[in-house]
Design an enzyme around this catalytic site. Structure first.
Site, short mmCIF file in Angstrom:
data_model
loop_
_atom_site.label_atom_id
_atom_site.label_comp_id
_atom_site.label_asym_id
_atom_site.label_seq_id
_atom_site.Cartn_x
_atom_site.Cartn_y
_atom_site.Cartn_z
N SER A 269 -9.53 1.57 3.10
CA SER A 269 -8.68 2.34 2.24
C SER A 269 -7.64 1.51 1.48
O SER A 269 -7.00 2.03 0.57
CB SER A 269 -7.98 3.45 3.02
N SER B 68 -9.71 -0.82 7.30
CA SER B 68 -9.15 -0.65 5.96
C SER B 68 -8.41 -1.83 5.37
O SER B 68 -8.05 -1.78 4.20
CB SER B 68 -8.22 0.56 5.94
N LYS C 49 0.86 -1.19 0.00
CA LYS C 49 0.00 0.00 0.00
C LYS C 49 0.90 1.24 0.00
O LYS C 49 1.90 1.29 0.73
CB LYS C 49 -0.85 -0.03 1.26
#
Lengths: 487, 486, 94
Positions: A153, A177, A78
């Site tokens: 996210s 997330s 990420k």
């Protein structure tokens, strides 16, 4: 057999038996990326050359008998995690050109074990969101259904794993997330206990809630990833000195005698029918496997969203104050005065959701409001923590949905931030309490969208969650099931 | 005009000054408070920084244990309460020298509280309370461009550990404030946890000052004074501000609560009005740092390492060296001076003489400079005094030798030899000259015999002239008396 | 109304954000809605309840006072938009 469809465990087996090389594996993933990226938009940056070079290095090392536990495995990261000498954008214009001079500890650990970092993946800007639609560099798409959200996210993490573009991903979880996108994209996602995995190098959103977590194709791979990334880090003061053991150990042990709590507050109005059916099926699977199922109560569940949406933005408002254009990041160079520079830089660099949360957070900490908002929320947090302590006196783990629904169409949540916040209701309590939470694929809705089942346990008992998830996975046969992606 | 004068006269003696001091002491650790960068002194800009103190995305602070140790030390040395449980808080505001957009400090749970120190002003003692002390990180430096509307940011200093020391508003005059400042400074130097250099910025002081009518319990409106970068400036600034506030109050005006900068060139305080934004610091506990829990064992261990503190040393000087309090206070004013005194005193039997020499000759010649820069080593001073005691040189000559020593750093024996200053104490030699002088000055001789003993000064003076000051004055006196009265 | 337009403007200033007229109106509405929702917490009696900052309590995380390598001047400045070869440059504070 296409190498990109293998799990980490399977790949390691093939690599060791010399049936496969790391180059094969990485090449296969890179080709997969080439074929599917125009649809999936998982990646903010792909490290083609570097990944191939690393793969070669790992192949050489393996020949000399020097391979690490993740040698040659292609993993995405990420873009909230710093990787040395690469851009770490956090999905934001603010850091579009920020080149990190250092590695996050978890990235360092992956590389030390021989993993090949194949690229940085898309995310909600500064990790604030549940759909990844606020990413400034392209919104990832759900591999199971075109035009549907991946969740957020860590949306790019989920889509890159579910899309077969890599074998695993590191995401981050502040209010769900990792777990929610895992659920929406049909992969395994774990949020470890707070303090289990180092946060050094994880760009902070809400420091007391953030944790790095793996997204993988199956439960065994999740255990493998945890073996690598877990552990005390002296660079992270909140990191806990606790033995990590081997997370694979308890997998096969079976669930006889384990007590599973079904918290009634998680099942009520607003919960999608299909989701409920899938979760209840998960309960039945465990019961059949010998676990004792009981009805429990987490009476303050309805207050979690309110507490979270004061604490997280408050911490975020402080954590994001460093983005002022002075030392690094975007700057509006046309400003004449310092005040203008600050305001223009931050207003142009940040998207709306980030601004909204900074405003709420600043307000919640401000003079005259601190007691009523931030302090109050922190006190309610104690109450919620006590709910968990009480429930884990009665049972070993609780089972519930991850989110009230499966994925929805992109663009649908744009105008109602509060409604979106409310969809986090089942996931954010684990962050408030610091307990581990895992999402394991449970089934599909009538529309063919994945739904995950959530397990939460006491602090540092990821082993219980992995064991339960492994059993569910065996029964549902949903380990490493990848969608067909029309090209 | 007349009315105003009457009003003034009525109020002239009626105001009481109330002062509180806020001191920031840079701690002498090797590394910064939350990262491993070495502390920086005059290095190229931005060469002592790392991702942590630059506030880069993703970094985390880790507390330097030495900082806690030093804070506890200072707490113990000031009779303070050490808070066993304390934590860090974030003080949020935007400024270019503050890369994270917040300063990590301590707010409602500081490490030290409720202490005190004793000060001595013109012979009277007073206890000044210390409200609290807490640990925090320093910010960077801004340098403003001369011509362009730009500033240059140097972040070497960010993350330097600071101990903020806040006094109770117990000070009642600029003099007391000065004495308190000196005392805190001395203790920090005795503990050697801070360099204490105001010019370099390792020791900084801000003041809060207000006036109130004598007898009133409520405090008056206060102003905050900043930018006082020497001990003298602190006292001058406070004296100025007392006068300024009194003048305003006497004219029936109200004091505006504001921050004022001391301007050492114009010798006035100047308003920052309009430039300052009211800050809402939005303090909250720092989630990246965990609480500090101090156990008794650690406190005891630190207590055992405390050196002799200024007050203890003062008392010992009085006991051991038989010095009056006045001397002991001055000599223990700084650790270096006290060390200097003791080294010199151990070399010669007369500690009082050493004290006198230091308090008069040495401090005068130093002209306010630090004793560490003194060219005369304490051993050399001791030697000089021993030479006077032995009679090798006269006290008067010794003073000139001393000035020479201050300029050159040479040993007294060397100077005395070079300049041929050995005292003449040979009775025979002197007697001859005494007789010559008496014979040459019959009038004065007669005056002396008539009872004008003051004339002895003239005779001794003549002998000194003849011997270029080297005659032993005691002997000279005796010889003249004998010769004149024969 | 939980939050007024002026309050939003004030908070935006504290946070160093500019809001256009449209944004200001929209944000005020959204923030008001959110704050109305979180007021729910008032239903809970929190007298004598300690606030939680860390869900799992760790204490005394220290490092030793030993110097580590710093970045070079160039490494520190590398990501800065406006700089010379030794300092970050900002518009003058008036």
């Amino acid at each position: 057999m296409q190498p990109y469809t293998l799990t980490i465990a399977e790949s390691l087996d093939h690599l060791q038996k010399k049936e496969l090389t790391s180059k094969d594996l990485v090449e296969s993933c890179l080709q997969r990326i080439n074929k599917t990226e125009t649809k999936l938009h998982s990646f903010i940056s792909v490290f083609e050359e570097k990944a191939m070079r690393r793969a070669e290095e790992e192949d050489n090392k393996r020949q000399q008998g020097q391979s690490g536990s993740l040698s040659g495995i292609p993993i995405s990261i990420k873009d909230l995690l710093c990787a040395k000498d690469t851009a770490t954008t956090c999905g934001s214009k603010m850091l579009e050109n920020f080149i990190s001079p250092y590695n996050a500890t978890v990235v360092e650990k992956l590389e030390n074990e021989g993993a090949v970092i194949i690229g940085k993946v898309a995310m909600d800007e500064f990790a604030m969101g549940s759909t990844s639609e606020t990413c400034a560099f392209g919104v990832p798409d759900n591999p199971w259904k075109e035009g549907y959200i991946t969740g957020g996210s860590s949306g790019g993490s989920a889509s890159s794993v579910a899309g077969g573009q890599c074998l695993a991903s590191l995401g981050s979880d502040t209010g769900g997330s990792v777990r929610q996108p895992a659920s929406l994209c049909g992969v395994v996602g774990l949020k470890p206990t707070y303090g289990r995995v180092s946060r050094y190098g994880l760009v902070a959103f809400a420091s007391s809630l953030d944790q790095v977590g793996p997204l993988t194709r199956d439960v065994r791979d999740c255990a493998l990833m945890m073996n690598c990334i877990a552990g005390y880090d002296e660079k992270d003061s909140t990191s806990v000195k606790i033995d990590k053991g081997d997370f694979r150990q308890s997998l096969e042990a079976g669930v006889k005698g384990l007590k599973i709590g079904v918290p009634r507050e998680y099942f009520g109005e607003g919960l999608n029918e299909d989701v409920e059916k899938i979760v209840r099926n998960g309960v039945a699977i465990l019961e059949d496997a010998g676990a004792e199922v009981m009805d429990v109560s987490m009476p303050h569940t309805e207050y979690c969203v309110a507490a979270y949406y004061l604490i997280a933005p408050a911490e975020a408002s402080s954590n994001l104050a460093r983005y002022d254009g002075v030392v690094y990041g975007y700057r509006d160079g046309t400003a004449d005065s310092l005040m203008d520079m600050y305001k223009q830089t931050r207003s142009q660099g940040f998207g709306d959701e980030v601004k909204r949360r900074i405003l709420i957070g600043t307000y919640a900490l401000s003079s005259g409001y601190y007691d009523a908002y931030y302090k109050k929320a922190s006190q309610v947090r104690t109450i919620i923590l006590n709910d968990y302590k009480k429930v884990f006196e009665q049972c070993d783990a609780i089972i519930s949905p991850v989110a009230p629904t499966a994925a929805w169409k992109r663009g649908e949540s744009a105008d109602d931030p509060l409604a979106l916040y409310l969809s986090d209701i089942f996931s954010l309590s684990a962050n408030l309490a610091g307990v581990p939470g895992l999402s394991v694929p449970g089934g599909f809705t009538a529309d063919g969208l994945p739904v995950g089942i959530q397990l939460q346990g006491p602090h540092f008992r990821e082993d219980i969650l992995l064991k339960l998830a492994y059993n569910i996975e065996k029964s549902t046969n949903l380990a490493n099931v990848l969608p067909e992606i029309q090209q | 005009m007349v009315l105003r004068q009457i009003r003034r006269q009525r109020y002239m003696m009626n105001f009481e000054t109330v002062i509180g001091l806020e001191i920031h002491a840079q701690l002498k650790t090797r590394t910064k408070i939350f990262c491993g960068c070495a502390l920086s002194f005059g290095d190229p800009p931005n060469s002592h920084t790392c991702p942590v103190c630059l506030g880069m995305p993703g970094v985390l602070p880790v507390l330097n244990k030495k900082v806690v140790e030093y804070a506890i030390k200072m707490g113990l040395a000031t009779n303070s309460q050490i808070n066993r449980f304390n934590q860090f808080a974030r003080k949020n505001y935007f400024y270019p020298d503050l890369p994270k957009g917040y300063q990590t400090s301590q707010f409602d749970l500081p490490i030290v509280e409720h202490g005190s120190v004793e000060i001595d002003v013109d012979g009277s003692k007073k206890t000044i309370g210390i409200t609290r002390m807490h640990m925090e990180e320093d910010a960077g430096k801004l340098i403003h461009d001369e011509r362009e509307p730009l500033s240059y940011v140097d972040l070497n200093r960010t993350g330097t550990p600071l101990l903020e020391i806040v006094s109770e508003p117990d000070l009642r005059s600029p003099q007391e404030a000065y004495a308190y400042l000196k005392k805190i400074h001395a203790i920090l130097r005795y503990l050697d946890i801070c360099d204490g250099n105001m010019q370099e910025g390792s020791f900084r002081c801000d003041a809060n000052i207000s006036l109130r009518p004598v007898g009133q319990e409520e405090f008056g409106i206060r102003t905050e004074l900043k930018n006082m970068n020497s001990f003298r400036n602190v006292q001058n600034a406070l004296e100025y501000e007392v006068r300024r506030q009194r003048d305003l109050l006497l004219d029936g005006e109200t004091i505006i609560q504001e921050t004022l900068l001391w301007n050492p060139d114009s010798n006035r305080t100047e308003s920052m009005r309009g430039k300052e934004d009211a800050h809402d610091y939005r303090y909250f506990p720092c989630p990246d740092l965990v609480p500090v829990e101090i156990d008794e064992a650690w406190i005891d261990a630190i207590r055992k390492t405390l050196p002799e503190l200024p007050d203890e040393r003062k008392n010992r000087f009085i006991e051991e060296y038989n010095l009056p309090e006045y001397d002991a206070v001055i000599l223990t004013g700084s650790r270096e001076l006290a060390d200097y005194f003791e080294t010199a005193a151990r070399l010669c039997a007369n500690a009082k003489k050493v004290s006198n020499w230091i308090m008069t000759e040495l401090l005068r010649e130093l002209k306010g400079e630090d004793i560490s820069g003194c060219k005369v080593a304490p051993e050399q001073l001791g030697e000089l005094i021993a030479m006077v005691e032995k009679g090798t040189i006269s006290g008067k000559i010794a003073k000139t030798v001393f000035i020479d020593m201050m300029a050159t750093g040479k040993d007294p024996a060397v100077i005395v030899k070079e300049k041929n200053l050995v005292q003449v104490s040979d009775e025979g030699e002197l007697q001859a000259m005494v007789e010559e002088i008496v014979a040459a000055n019959p009038d004065q001789a007669e005056q002396f015999r008539q009872g004008k003993t003051k004339v002895m000064g003239f005779f001794v003076g003549q002998l000194m002239k003849k011997t270029k000051g080297k005659a032993n004055p005691k002997m000279a006196n005796e010889l003249f008396v004998r010769t004149l009265t024969e | 109304m939980k939050i007024s337009r002026q309050e939003v403007e004030h908070v935006a200033h504290l946070a160093r954000l500019n809001l256009s007229e449209d944004d200001l109106v929209k944000m005020t509405g959204q923030l008001d809605e959110i704050l109305n929702y979180v007021a729910k917490l008032e239903e809970l009696d929190t007298t004598d309840i300690e606030p939680t900052t860390h869900a799992f309590s760790v204490k005394n995380a220290y490092r030793d006072d030993i110097a580590q390598e710093s970045l070079t001047q160039e490494e520190s400045l590398r990501n800065c938009a406006v700089r010379n070869n030794e300092a970050f440059i900002v518009p003058r504070i008036l």
